[in-house]
Design an enzyme around this catalytic site. Structure first.
Site, PDB file in Angstrom:
ATOM      1  N   ARG A 254      35.051  26.949  58.410  1.00  0.00           N
ATOM      2  CA  ARG A 254      34.085  26.621  57.362  1.00  0.00           C
ATOM      3  C   ARG A 254      32.829  26.040  57.997  1.00  0.00           C
ATOM      4  O   ARG A 254      32.895  25.274  58.953  1.00  0.00           O
ATOM      5  CB  ARG A 254      34.673  25.614  56.366  1.00  0.00           C
ATOM      6  CG  ARG A 254      35.924  26.127  55.656  1.00  0.00           C
ATOM      7  CD  ARG A 254      36.480  25.108  54.702  1.00  0.00           C
ATOM      8  NE  ARG A 254      37.815  25.496  54.249  1.00  0.00           N
ATOM      9  CZ  ARG A 254      38.599  24.741  53.488  1.00  0.00           C
ATOM     10  NH1 ARG A 254      38.178  23.554  53.088  1.00  0.00           N
ATOM     11  NH2 ARG A 254      39.791  25.168  53.128  1.00  0.00           N
ATOM     12  N   ARG A 269      36.197  16.494  59.595  1.00  0.00           N
ATOM     13  CA  ARG A 269      35.439  17.607  59.021  1.00  0.00           C
ATOM     14  C   ARG A 269      34.939  18.513  60.142  1.00  0.00           C
ATOM     15  O   ARG A 269      33.856  18.353  60.664  1.00  0.00           O
ATOM     16  CB  ARG A 269      34.259  17.063  58.191  1.00  0.00           C
ATOM     17  CG  ARG A 269      33.716  18.066  57.174  1.00  0.00           C
ATOM     18  CD  ARG A 269      32.658  17.434  56.299  1.00  0.00           C
ATOM     19  NE  ARG A 269      33.189  16.435  55.406  1.00  0.00           N
ATOM     20  CZ  ARG A 269      33.744  16.693  54.226  1.00  0.00           C
ATOM     21  NH1 ARG A 269      33.843  17.929  53.805  1.00  0.00           N
ATOM     22  NH2 ARG A 269      34.194  15.714  53.472  1.00  0.00           N
ATOM     23  N   GLU A 341      41.537  12.405  51.906  1.00  0.00           N
ATOM     24  CA  GLU A 341      42.209  13.640  51.488  1.00  0.00           C
ATOM     25  C   GLU A 341      42.856  14.365  52.669  1.00  0.00           C
ATOM     26  O   GLU A 341      42.251  14.519  53.725  1.00  0.00           O
ATOM     27  CB  GLU A 341      41.203  14.576  50.816  1.00  0.00           C
ATOM     28  CG  GLU A 341      41.813  15.893  50.377  1.00  0.00           C
ATOM     29  CD  GLU A 341      40.792  17.002  50.208  1.00  0.00           C
ATOM     30  OE1 GLU A 341      41.173  18.179  50.331  1.00  0.00           O
ATOM     31  OE2 GLU A 341      39.604  16.684  49.970  1.00  0.00           O
ATOM     32  N   SER A 344      44.984  19.445  49.045  1.00  0.00           N
ATOM     33  CA  SER A 344      44.662  19.705  47.639  1.00  0.00           C
ATOM     34  C   SER A 344      45.653  20.743  47.132  1.00  0.00           C
ATOM     35  O   SER A 344      45.793  21.811  47.729  1.00  0.00           O
ATOM     36  CB  SER A 344      43.235  20.239  47.472  1.00  0.00           C
ATOM     37  OG  SER A 344      42.294  19.196  47.556  1.00  0.00           O
ATOM     38  N   ARG A 383      43.913  16.666  60.256  1.00  0.00           N
ATOM     39  CA  ARG A 383      43.870  15.360  59.592  1.00  0.00           C
ATOM     40  C   ARG A 383      45.209  14.640  59.718  1.00  0.00           C
ATOM     41  O   ARG A 383      45.254  13.412  59.783  1.00  0.00           O
ATOM     42  CB  ARG A 383      43.466  15.526  58.128  1.00  0.00           C
ATOM     43  CG  ARG A 383      42.035  16.009  57.973  1.00  0.00           C
ATOM     44  CD  ARG A 383      41.539  15.966  56.540  1.00  0.00           C
ATOM     45  NE  ARG A 383      40.156  16.451  56.460  1.00  0.00           N
ATOM     46  CZ  ARG A 383      39.358  16.292  55.422  1.00  0.00           C
ATOM     47  NH1 ARG A 383      39.802  15.670  54.339  1.00  0.00           N
ATOM     48  NH2 ARG A 383      38.120  16.753  55.434  1.00  0.00           N
TER      49      ARG A 383
END
Length: 416
Positions: A254, A269, A341, A344, A383
């Site tokens: 991404r 990130r 986070e 999800s 993460r």
């Protein structure tokens, strides 16, 4: 894609849903106008075709009727083309309209309206100054951010030695847990996907700028294994019994445009990261219980690793474009004194299935209907790696290996 029948029969309901999401309703109004004009064109076609039949009730038409029929035929041809153009415009507009939130989703403008559902584990109390995962990883030689930037660009990382082994151990542990205990079939998909697949799951056309696209092919680097795995059944009528459950490891890519403060450091990130994804195809009446089940499967990874976390129900303004309902799992990061986070888990209902044309038969001879799709990270590996370094750090600078990972790391107990 939303059901066009909702657009036609309940436009006010959809307007409210979009406003609750904070979405621009311009495209919705454009789609509604195109649909209304399309229906008028369809009605005009039917009336003209009926007139054609009236003019030729007994076979060969008269010269006067032939002239009139020629004019009607020309009008019908124009209406057919106009209707096709309008239908295309409506479809294009619908591709940019987000999914409708489930009625159970909390209404709110942003993350401030998210609701905490439950908390698991007690954050560890340290009697020394905690370090961030990037400080620990760099000091122990597990992570090298400079080399990642040198051979790629910023927000790429090289994992070294025991760091690389820990990443691999986490992937294997997650896949083993989901396939052996949770009943998922393992998939190893391509990391390159075409635009049709990206459109099917909702990344295109709206989020094209967030993706890495090949310069000379209709191919993109997959932003998540959700894309190739969900599209395994694109353009299919699933004949096997539902639910179908897949687990897949994939590298993910991404652009993550913009700046995010401290998130530009470390593994939080990245432009490239590893993830184990859970995907389910279920009957519509199964999808909400399936969301609870899938979320529980992702939670089990954190429980096994003994990492404190909480579960958040996302508000209408904080959900992803394609989601109808989402739960976020947030893991504790001691260096930031907060939860971040790590997964999800979403129910998309028939939104993705309509775009990708994925259907099933409710019974043997029944008309095909759209399945409901769900997915969630089980988990984001980078993460999880970062959370382990921070939560298991020791005063002497070492990092204790979580019990469940020792077998995957040759029995080693401490990194450092």
């Amino acid at each position: 894609m939303i059901d066009p029948q909702i657009l036609r029969k309940s436009p006010d309901l959809l307007r409210t849903a979009l406003k609750n999401r904070g979405a621009d309703t311009t495209l919705f109004e454009r789609a509604l106008a195109a649909d209304e004009t399309w229906r008028k064109a369809q009605t005009a076609q039917e009336q003209l075709r009926h007139k054609q039949k009236e003019l030729t009730p007994n076979g060969k038409p008269t010269p006067e009727q032939q002239a009139l029929l020629k004019d009607i035929s020309s009008q019908v041809k124009e209406l057919v083309q106009a209707a096709a153009d309008l239908e295309s415009k409506m479809f294009d507009a619908l591709l940019f309209i987000p999914n409708m939130p489930d009625p159970s989703v909390p209404v709110g403008a942003d993350a401030g309206s998210n609701q905490e559902l439950r908390v698991w584990g007690q954050p560890r109390r340290f009697d020394f100054k905690v370090q961030s995962h990037d400080e620990i990883g760099t000091r122990l030689g597990l992570l090298n951010f400079e080399q990642g930037s040198k051979i790629a660009s910023a927000r790429f990382t090289v994992l070294r030695g025991w760091g690389a082994k820990l990443e691999r151990a986490l992937i294997n542990f997650m896949l083993d847990l989901h396939t052996d205990r949770h009943g998922y079939t393992e998939i190893f998909p391509p990391v390159l996907v075409n635009s049709k697949a990206m459109t099917g799951t909702g990344q295109l056309p709206k989020f094209a700028e967030d993706m890495f696209k090949c310069a000379h092919d209709d191919l993109y680097l997959a932003p998540t294994a959700e894309v190739p795995v969900t599209n395994l059944h694109m353009d299919e009528i699933i004949e096997t019994e539902l639910p179908i459950k897949y687990a897949a490891y994939s590298a993910c890519f991404r652009r993550e445009a913009g700046t995010y403060g401290a998130d530009t450091r470390g593994l939080i990130r990245q432009h490239q990261f590893n993830k184990v994804e859970l995907v389910q195809f279920v009957r519509p009446e199964q999808s909400m219980p399936a969301l609870e089940e899938l979320t529980g499967h992702a939670e089990e990874v954190l429980k096994q690793l003994e990492l404190p976390y909480r579960v958040m129900a996302l508000s209408t303004g904080d959900m992803g474009f394609a989601s109808s309902k989402t739960y976020d799992l947030e893991v504790w990061f001691p260096s930031q004194n907060t939860y971040r986070e790590i997964s999800s888990c979403s129910n998309f209902k028939d939104f993705q299935a309509r775009r990708a044309k994925i259907r099933y038969r409710p019974s043997k001879d029944a008309k095909p209907e759209y399945v409901h799709t769900l997915n969630g990270s089980g988990l984001a590996v980078g993460r999880t790696f970062a959370a382990i370094l921070e939560n298991y750090q020791n005063l002497d600078g070492t990092v204790t290996v979580p019990k469940v990972l020792k077998a995957y790391l040759g029995g080693i107990e401490v990194l450092g």
